[in-house]
Write a protein that holds these residues in place. Structure first.
Motif, PDB file in Angstrom:
ATOM      1  N   GLY A   1      43.669 -13.849 -11.664  1.00 59.59           N
ATOM      2  CA  GLY A   1      43.261 -14.334 -10.352  1.00 59.59           C
ATOM      3  C   GLY A   1      42.471 -15.631 -10.464  1.00 59.59           C
TER       4      GLY A   1
ATOM      5  N   ARG B   1      45.140 -18.216 -11.000  1.00 65.25           N
ATOM      6  CA  ARG B   1      45.899 -18.406  -9.749  1.00 65.25           C
ATOM      7  C   ARG B   1      45.088 -19.150  -8.693  1.00 65.25           C
TER       8      ARG B   1
ATOM      9  N   GLU C   1      53.056 -15.997 -17.251  1.00 60.66           N
ATOM     10  CA  GLU C   1      52.574 -16.671 -16.047  1.00 60.66           C
ATOM     11  C   GLU C   1      51.564 -17.770 -16.385  1.00 60.66           C
TER      12      GLU C   1
ATOM     13  N   ARG D   1      51.810 -21.549 -15.159  1.00 56.57           N
ATOM     14  CA  ARG D   1      50.803 -22.115 -14.252  1.00 56.57           C
ATOM     15  C   ARG D   1      50.009 -23.257 -14.879  1.00 56.57           C
TER      16      ARG D   1
END
Length: 184
Positions: free
Chosen positions: A72, A75, A119, A123
């Motif tokens: 998180g 993100r 991920e 990212r």
């Protein structure tokens, strides 16, 4: 470093029983070499205490944050993301581009502990390798931060220190910071 956008280091993962010192040393390295804060995964509970203690004794500013959602953090990061991995582009090939981007935007430097989710690779604005050989994530962080700050972090002034290390050719000398300032 002062007057620049934030540099935060995220320790992604922590293997209890195996990574206690490593996770602590990621935080201490981040602090000593110019980052503004470290974000540790909640599973590393207790590791933050040593970093906070060192900051209290030897000065700051430096913050320690604990999260139960490290992905998180990635993100939701409002800036650029650097992922340190031996599979990334050589640091010497991308350091100038990263340094230039950091003039305008905060950086999140991700340092993995275990198998990093794909991920993170996707990212990241940069997947950066200090070498393409297996090595310590602590060493990778130290080399990366030194290159990012062009060595300026080595002359950093520490605010609110209770203790100061006095450099000398041999032996160890730590003094009360107030007394050291009076003598200097």
């Amino acid at each position: 470093m002062q007057d620049e956008p934030e540099v935060a280091v995220l320790r992604l993962g922590h293997r209890p029983g195996r990574d206690e010192r490593t996770t602590t040393h990621v935080g201490l390295t981040a602090r000593a070499l110019g980052a503004d804060r470290v974000v540790l995964e909640d599973v590393a509970s207790g590791r933050e205490e040593t970093v906070v203690d060192i900051t209290d004794r030897f000065g700051g500013p430096f913050d320690v944050e604990v999260t139960d959602s490290p992905l998180g953090t990635v993100r939701g990061w409002d800036g650029r993301v650097v992922h340190l991995t031996m599979y990334g582009l050589p640091v010497q090939d991308v350091e100038g581009e990263i340094r230039e981007a950091h003039h305008d935007e905060p950086l999140l430097v991700v340092v993995g502990a275990e198998k990093v989710p794909f991920e993170v690779y996707e990212r990241a604005d940069w997947n950066v390798g200090v070498t393409s050989q297996p090595h310590s994530e602590i060493a990778a962080l130290a080399v990366f931060l030194d290159r990012l700050f062009d060595g300026r972090e080595l002359d950093r002034e520490w605010a609110d220190a209770d203790q100061v290390v006095v450099p000398q050719e041999s032996g160890k000398r730590v003094e009360d910071a107030r007394e050291h300032r009076r003598e200097s």
